[in-house]
Motif scaffolding. Structure first.
Motif, mmCIF file in Angstrom:
data_model
loop_
_atom_site.group_PDB
_atom_site.id
_atom_site.type_symbol
_atom_site.label_atom_id
_atom_site.label_comp_id
_atom_site.label_asym_id
_atom_site.label_seq_id
_atom_site.Cartn_x
_atom_site.Cartn_y
_atom_site.Cartn_z
ATOM 1 N N PHE A 112 0.940 -1.235 0.171
ATOM 2 C CA PHE A 112 0.125 0.109 -0.494
ATOM 3 C C PHE A 112 0.381 1.340 -0.184
ATOM 4 O O PHE A 112 0.489 2.958 -0.554
ATOM 5 C CB PHE A 112 -0.602 0.268 1.072
ATOM 6 C CG PHE A 112 -2.140 1.635 1.291
ATOM 7 C CD1 PHE A 112 -2.679 1.626 0.349
ATOM 8 C CD2 PHE A 112 -1.407 2.525 2.518
ATOM 9 C CE1 PHE A 112 -3.717 2.739 0.267
ATOM 10 C CE2 PHE A 112 -2.647 3.247 2.199
ATOM 11 C CZ PHE A 112 -3.263 3.444 1.918
ATOM 12 N N ALA A 116 -0.709 3.026 -4.119
ATOM 13 C CA ALA A 116 -1.897 3.249 -2.664
ATOM 14 C C ALA A 116 -3.032 2.243 -3.518
ATOM 15 O O ALA A 116 -4.020 1.860 -2.598
ATOM 16 C CB ALA A 116 -2.676 4.847 -3.275
ATOM 17 N N ARG A 152 -3.078 6.534 1.553
ATOM 18 C CA ARG A 152 -1.855 6.623 1.412
ATOM 19 C C ARG A 152 -0.394 7.445 1.619
ATOM 20 O O ARG A 152 0.674 7.496 3.045
ATOM 21 C CB ARG A 152 -1.730 5.968 -0.237
ATOM 22 C CG ARG A 152 0.059 5.116 -0.145
ATOM 23 C CD ARG A 152 0.892 5.496 -1.591
ATOM 24 N NE ARG A 152 1.228 6.952 -1.876
ATOM 25 C CZ ARG A 152 2.296 7.083 -1.404
ATOM 26 N NH1 ARG A 152 2.676 7.024 -0.446
ATOM 27 N NH2 ARG A 152 3.156 8.736 -1.520
#
Length: 273
Positions: A112, A116, A152
């Motif tokens: 992640f 994102a 993110r």
């Protein structure tokens, strides 16, 4: 022979006891005591309780070189992922050396941070709770690309550098004596030295259902069960702590095996396996 052990007045049958006798000759290196800890999943409260019991176990067991081996999945699902990582990056308890292995949830967390859009899946199997523990809450309201990118960025700013370095340096496996430790398990038919990350972090049925020898006893987490699972070729110690309140530690010393657990299971003082 089937074993019965009393936990706080509750008698529980130890599953697989008949099969375990084949593996009792496996041993740790002389002078070492291994404490292998299963999946924590954001339950720092249980980790603190378990470590206190582990320290007491070591005091009562006597002098040895004590190793803590964490089998991965420190984050997600529970509400205290940040606190777990803060504890782990703070160093091992006095008198212990620690090895922290990588789990599939740590891999997802790092994914992640790099991309994102992987949050579309991570969000739904524990990532949302991890983000909340770092104060990132906006993603709960959005599933669009821009929302994931904003989350993110906020997560990257909130994540301490010590946590990120810890996650990026996690090894995939470790061996002690006749035992091999990995998060999920190993690919049957592949030498331990040639196992790949995908299997070490994610494998399930092919490994769990195999009766083949892996060359060493594989100690793993990843697949939760109500009780620790003992087989001639593997030992599974993920007891679903984030749901059950039972975080499990397997203690290996010489040829003996015992468990230390949280909750009403209490500490097992007798070698049962």
């Amino acid at each position: 022979m089937r074993g019965f052990i009393v936990f706080g007045g509750i008698v529980r049958r130890m599953r697989g006891a008949a099969a375990e006798s084949e593996g009792t000759a496996s041993r740790t290196p002389d002078g070492t005591r291994i404490y292998a800890i299963g999946d924590i999943h954001g339950r720092d409260d249980l980790l603190g309780e378990l470590l206190a019991r582990v320290e007491e176990d070591a005091r009562q067991a006597g002098p040895a070189r004590n190793f803590l081996i964490y089998l991965g999945d420190y984050v997600d699902r529970g509400l205290q992922s940040r606190q777990v990582l803060e504890r782990l990056t703070g160093g091992a308890p006095r008198g212990f050396e620690a090895v922290h292995l990588k789990g599939n949830h740590e891999a997802a967390m790092l994914d992640f941070l790099r991309d994102a859009q992987t949050g579309r899946s991570w969000k739904y199997y524990g990532g949302l709770e991890t983000l909340h523990s770092y104060g990132v809450q906006d993603l709960a309201l959005s599933d669009n690309a821009e929302g994931f990118e904003e989350a993110r960025g906020a997560f990257e700013r909130a994540l301490p550098e010590t946590h990120r370095r810890f996650l990026e340096a996690l090894p995939l496996s470790v061996e002690f004596g006749d035992y091999y430790f990995a998060h999920a398990g190993v690919r049957p038919g592949v030498a331990l030295a040639r196992q790949v990350e995908e299997d070490l972090l994610w494998i399930r049925d092919d490994f769990l259902e195999s009766r083949a020898s892996f060359g060493k006893i594989v100690v793993h987490g990843h697949t939760p069960r109500e009780e620790a699972v003992f087989r001639p070729n593997r030992i599974g110690i993920d007891t679903g702590a984030y749901m059950t309140g039972v975080l499990t530690c397997l203690v290996l010393e010489g040829v003996s095996r015992r468990l230390v657990q949280t909750g009403d299971q209490a500490t097992l003082r007798k070698a049962a396996y």
